[in-house]
Design a protein around this motif. Structure first.
Motif, PDB file in Angstrom:
ATOM      1  N   LYS A  67    -108.712 -38.731 -87.663  1.00  0.00           N
ATOM      2  CA  LYS A  67    -107.609 -38.435 -87.111  1.00  0.00           C
ATOM      3  C   LYS A  67    -107.259 -37.140 -86.814  1.00  0.00           C
ATOM      4  O   LYS A  67    -107.293 -36.015 -87.829  1.00  0.00           O
ATOM      5  N   GLN A 113    -108.142 -37.419 -96.187  1.00  0.00           N
ATOM      6  CA  GLN A 113    -108.009 -38.902 -95.727  1.00  0.00           C
ATOM      7  C   GLN A 113    -108.026 -38.984 -94.270  1.00  0.00           C
ATOM      8  O   GLN A 113    -108.767 -39.776 -93.579  1.00  0.00           O
ATOM      9  N   SER A 114    -107.221 -38.198 -93.777  1.00  0.00           N
ATOM     10  CA  SER A 114    -107.203 -38.249 -92.369  1.00  0.00           C
ATOM     11  C   SER A 114    -108.201 -37.731 -91.192  1.00  0.00           C
ATOM     12  O   SER A 114    -108.686 -38.452 -90.501  1.00  0.00           O
ATOM     13  N   ASN A 126    -111.196 -40.063 -91.454  1.00  0.00           N
ATOM     14  CA  ASN A 126    -111.026 -41.281 -90.676  1.00  0.00           C
ATOM     15  C   ASN A 126    -110.806 -40.863 -88.865  1.00  0.00           C
ATOM     16  O   ASN A 126    -110.442 -41.707 -88.439  1.00  0.00           O
ATOM     17  N   GLU A 134    -102.918 -45.705 -95.936  1.00  0.00           N
ATOM     18  CA  GLU A 134    -103.926 -46.159 -95.190  1.00  0.00           C
ATOM     19  C   GLU A 134    -103.610 -47.095 -93.918  1.00  0.00           C
ATOM     20  O   GLU A 134    -104.243 -46.783 -92.693  1.00  0.00           O
ATOM     21  N   SER A 139    -104.726 -45.411 -90.105  1.00  0.00           N
ATOM     22  CA  SER A 139    -105.828 -46.391 -89.140  1.00  0.00           C
ATOM     23  C   SER A 139    -105.206 -46.655 -88.021  1.00  0.00           C
ATOM     24  O   SER A 139    -105.812 -47.039 -86.814  1.00  0.00           O
TER      25      SER A 139
END
Length: 331
Positions: A90, A84-85, A88, A60, A64
């Motif tokens: 990314k 997850q990336s 977010n 995380e 971030s």
């Protein structure tokens, strides 16, 4: 991008390839390597200390804090980290194979289409100077012969030799042929691991090009060669050297006459066979692909090795594995 025009990059994975990427990121002008993360905290800390960067305490945190994430972890973890990336916002560089299976790759593809992130897959041989030198000749191969052999290492035995080694050549062949795949035949055996260690695949395309791919991770001497046979040319690539050799047939004398091997008289005039061993740039292919990824982010253009291409390469690799399973079952 940030005010200093540097794209902040974090590397997830501090294994063999993670160490190489970490070192090379410091040579990418428009990137700022901030740190690494690995579940093996000791190797991550050692790598961070070596390069004077952050050892992030969690996925995380590294996601971030950065603009782009370099995923060089075991294949089985690619999907979860990439999801997850992307969620977010990314950008992601994902080592090959893109995911553990095509279903995961398809989910990533859907996520990518609904986002504004750039994703590049680490099919590094696309940047090998032997390959980039060969494609300058615009080959239209009708037969391709590839051999990719390596010495045994327990590092990559969690996947088959098809996903470990042959997928490099799958990517190159698909990129060269640019025709739908029509038929696959394959055979393979497990020798020193629980996965397929030696494999051969015959790929036939709708334009009638045939590619014969052989991969083994049980060889005394490493070998990475590909040969292209076209109607008017023959090109041999050595990815280790790297080097290329080119034989071309032409009706004229537009090339250096000293390179003529032989001339053949025919009803339509004399044809000359020329031999060339052109000088090629000695570049670091991994550094080239990392630079390419950053340029795509800066210019907001599709990556040179897209997620869709990585997804298709994985589909072909899985199809080869299915054919091997079918062949072995029928023995």
């Amino acid at each position: 991008m940030k005010l200093n025009n540097k794209i902040k990059v974090g590397v997830i994975g501090s294994g063999h390839l993670g160490k190489i990427h970490t070192k090379l990121w410091k040579q990418v002008n428009d990137a700022e390597l901030t740190g690494v993360y690995d579940i093996n905290t000791e190797t991550a800390q050692n790598l961070a200390d070596e390069h004077g960067i952050i050892n992030y305490k969690s996925i995380e945190d590294i996601i971030s804090f950065n603009d782009a994430i370099d995923i060089v972890t075991p294949t089985s973890t690619h999907f979860e980290i990439a999801v997850q990336s992307i969620k977010n916002n990314k950008h992601c560089f994902i080592e090959k194979p893109v995911t553990a299976n095509s279903l995961e790759a398809e989910e990533l593809y859907i996520l990518e289409k609904n986002s504004k992130v750039i994703i590049q897959i680490g099919h590094v041989e696309r940047y090998n100077p032997a390959f980039t030198g060969a494609v300058k000749y615009n080959p239209a191969p009708m037969f391709i012969e590839s051999h990719r052999l390596s010495q045994f290492s327990p590092r990559a035995t969690d996947v088959s030799v098809i996903l470990d080694l042959m997928i490099h050549d799958i990517d190159l062949v698909v990129n060269l042929v640019k025709s739908p795949l029509k038929e696959i035949r394959a055979s393979g055996v497990s020798v020193l691991s629980n996965e397929i260690d030696i494999a051969n695949a015959r790929l036939e395309f709708e334009n009638n090009c045939v590619a014969n791919l052989t991969s083994s991770r049980i060889s005394n001497t490493p070998l990475r060669k590909m040969r292209l046979f076209a109607q008017d040319s023959y090109i041999s690539m050595d990815f280790i050297q790297p080097s290329i050799e080119v034989f071309r047939m032409t009706n004229g004398f537009d090339l250096d006459k000293t390179n003529i091997i032989t001339s053949i008289a025919g009803a339509n005039g004399t044809k000359n066979i020329f031999y060339e061993k052109p000088e090629i740039d000695k570049v670091n292919a991994i550094l080239m692909e990392l630079n390419s990824f950053i340029n795509s982010i800066k210019n907001n253009t599709p990556s040179e090795v897209t997620l869709n291409e990585g997804k298709y390469n994985l589909f072909v690799a899985e199809s080869i594995l299915s054919k091997i399973a079918e062949t072995n079952l029928n023995k």
